[in-house]
Design an enzyme around this catalytic site. Structure first.
Site, short mmCIF file in Angstrom:
data_model
loop_
_atom_site.label_atom_id
_atom_site.label_comp_id
_atom_site.label_asym_id
_atom_site.label_seq_id
_atom_site.Cartn_x
_atom_site.Cartn_y
_atom_site.Cartn_z
N HIS A 74 17.96 27.48 59.82
CA HIS A 74 18.59 26.17 59.74
C HIS A 74 19.69 26.01 60.77
CE1 HIS A 74 19.15 22.28 57.99
NE2 HIS A 74 20.36 22.52 57.53
N SER A 236 29.25 25.74 53.40
CA SER A 236 29.62 25.59 54.81
C SER A 236 30.18 26.90 55.35
CB SER A 236 30.67 24.48 54.95
OG SER A 236 31.22 24.46 56.25
N GLU A 447 16.75 21.83 51.23
CA GLU A 447 18.07 22.44 51.05
C GLU A 447 18.51 22.32 49.59
OE1 GLU A 447 20.80 21.69 54.25
OE2 GLU A 447 19.41 20.29 55.19
#
Length: 563
Positions: A74, A236, A447
């Site tokens: 990704h 993140s 996701e």
């Protein structure tokens, strides 16, 4: 490049090579498994169907489609234009068959090399968590995460704890040395932002390169390290909390690439230290796999996964305003004032449609009631099913083309007839579970957030435990890409992840339902399984695909004349 959906995010060079890394396993009974990890942002059916066709020719009976896993790191700094579906190609612009051909060829070469070099190997599974101070990952949608009743609520100073900090590593040993490894840990490959102009494997790519270098130094011959994704949807690699935007702004240019390498080294160090500790469990037993495709626009969730409701349905795909406004730190999108206006218009369109205006047909009335029941609180900007934006057909969209190059390109393709019968996003999705003795791996498209993935694992574990499966792991971004999957509770927040959960508020529950049903089939003897093995996505109309293939790129290269 594919990742940020930004017109200017184009590659003029290469920071790191992009690889196809492959593992081939065969058990004592002759059953094989192919696992491929790509330094790409997404997997598409165009890639997978091409690989299946070629490997069937190259490997013959040694290849089984249901035992092929295609997944990706990704990275947001890889090539785009790789889908036959229209939406995710708009920034390229259009479909780029040369990209798909290069990717398919690299996959086939990697798999062939793995297959031809197969030798007796011992498998071992290690599990371990990152220590709290290791700055490797943060939850970027804390308010949504805290809505889940099955989590420990976290504060804005604890975003690094609002995720699964465990890594699982499957090690492949020959002659006492680790020859290859497969790591599963969820964190976005977005260390490098949307102003980057070079291809890069980002953090996962750097993790693989560092691990392979260390394995080679330890004596392994041509080692292969795969750092795949687990539940990365709301995770993140950038700090999230007080002062996060200012902190992110200080990273740019070469500093981003250095940050990606550093994040990757945290992951490679974690994996190698776990293996060096030698406390993993042997993985022994046969290989098995099941694969099915389901139309996710018409799924009903089991009430036990849908808060007891028997009316929990999915719908045609819709993207919310929250999708277009992006994520605060990783990838901001539409300006907030424009997003606020879009929300008001979306709510007006919803009220008008559900108010049964004059001239609305009974068919449309029923359709909109079902659509909005499924989509719940989402402020719908793009209806990918009926190809409308804020209630208007894309081709006749009143938003001026000069307002945004993506809007201009989408309108241009629609007006020339390139989208009339083509899907904008995948809706017939692959679900796959592979088994290695007492270990099962759930292979999910798209996701999945931390908790959406955890609930899928729990559902599969419950179904497979009676069949002798002791551990269930999850790998995401597998076999195709359609967007995000949140829990129902997270969806209500309508953060970016909920805005990109295109099939509505019961999408997570529908995946739990579908994967539990597939797991029950895997638990049966092969001859007694009754899952659908024939359904596949419909090909895009060739004439429309041709209209959006290799389109001219109206973009200025930095320091050069217009291309």
């Amino acid at each position: 490049m594919m990742g940020y959906g930004m017109w200017h995010n184009r590659a003029w060079g290469q920071a790191t090579a992009l690889y196809a890394r492959a593992l081939y396993l065969r058990d004592g009974g002759g059953r094989g498994l192919v696992f491929v990890l790509l330094d790409l942002g997404y997997i598409t059916h165009a890639m997978r169907s091409g690989v299946v066709a070629r490997l069937t020719q190259v490997m013959g009976e040694a290849f089984e489609e249901q035992a092929l896993v295609l997944t990706c790191t990704h990275t947001h700094s890889g090539p785009g234009g790789c889908s036959h579906d229209a939406m995710y190609n708009v920034v390229t612009p259009g479909f780029v068959p040369e990209h798909v051909e290069a990717i398919v060829s690299a996959i086939v070469d990697a798999v062939t090399a793995a297959w031809q070099s197969a030798a007796p190997t011992e498998l071992m599974l290690a599990r371990g968590g990152f220590d709290e101070p290791v700055p490797v990952a943060w939850n970027r949608s804390l308010a949504a995460y805290n809505r889940n009743p099955d989590v420990t609520p976290r504060t804005e100073h604890e975003t690094h704890l609002a995720l699964d900090r465990e890594m699982q590593v499957l090690a492949f040993r020959r002659d006492g040395k680790v020859q290859a490894l497969l790591s599963l840990f969820g964190v976005h490959a977005t260390c490098i932002g949307n102003t980057n102009t070079r291809y890069s494997g980002d953090n996962k790519g750097h993790a693989a390169l560092a691990a392979e270098a260390q394995l080679a130094a330890n004596g392994a011959s041509e080692p292969v390290a795969l750092f795949a994704q687990a539940t990365a949807g709301d995770v993140s690699p950038h700090y999230q909390g007080p002062g996060d935007i200012a902190r992110r702004a200080r990273l740019s240019g070469e500093a981003e690439h250095a940050y990606a390498e550093r994040n990757g080294r945290y992951q490679s160090t974690q994996a190698l230290e776990m293996l060096a500790a030698g406390n993993g469990q042997p993985v022994e037993g046969g290989i098995d796999a099941v694969l099915t495709y389901l139309d996710f626009t018409v799924q009903q969730a089991d009430p036990r996964f849908a808060q007891g409701r028997d009316d929990a349905f999915t719908s045609d795909p819709c993207h919310g305003v929250a999708f277009f406004t992006g994520t605060r730190v990783d990838g901001p999108g539409m300006p907030q004032p424009l997003g606020a206006v879009a929300k008001k218009v979306a709510r007006w369109v919803k009220r008008n449609r559900l108010g049964h205006p004059a001239g609305q047909s009974a068919e449309d009335r029923a359709y909109y009631q079902r659509l909005y029941a499924a989509q719940g609180p989402k402020d719908i900007l793009l209806e990918a099913g009926r190809k409308q934006v804020l209630g208007q057909p894309i081709a006749r969209l009143m938003v001026p083309s000069f307002a945004d190059p993506l809007v201009a390109e989408m309108k241009r393709q629609a007006q020339k007839g390139a989208m009339n019968f083509s899907a904008m996003v995948p809706t017939v999705l692959p679900l796959q579970i592979v088994r290695l003795g007492p270990l099962a791996l759930v292979c999910c498209p798209g996701e999945f957030t931390t908790m959406a993935g955890r609930r899928v694992v729990q559902a599969v574990q419950e179904a497979l435990h009676p069949a002798g499966v002791e551990q269930v792991l999850i790998c995401t971004y597998c076999n195709d890409y359609m967007g995000y999957v949140t829990t129902n509770e997270e969806y209500q927040e309508q953060a970016y992840e909920g805005g990109h959960t295109i099939f509505g508020q019961w999408t997570g529950a529908a995946f739990q339902t579908a994967f539990a049903a597939l797991a029950r089939q895997l638990a049966r003897p092969a001859g007694q399984r009754r899952h659908d093995r024939a359904t596949r996505p419909q090909p895009a109309p060739a004439a429309e695909l041709a209209l959006r293939t290799n389109l001219p790129v109206p973009v200025r290269r930095p320091g050069r004349t217009p291309a």
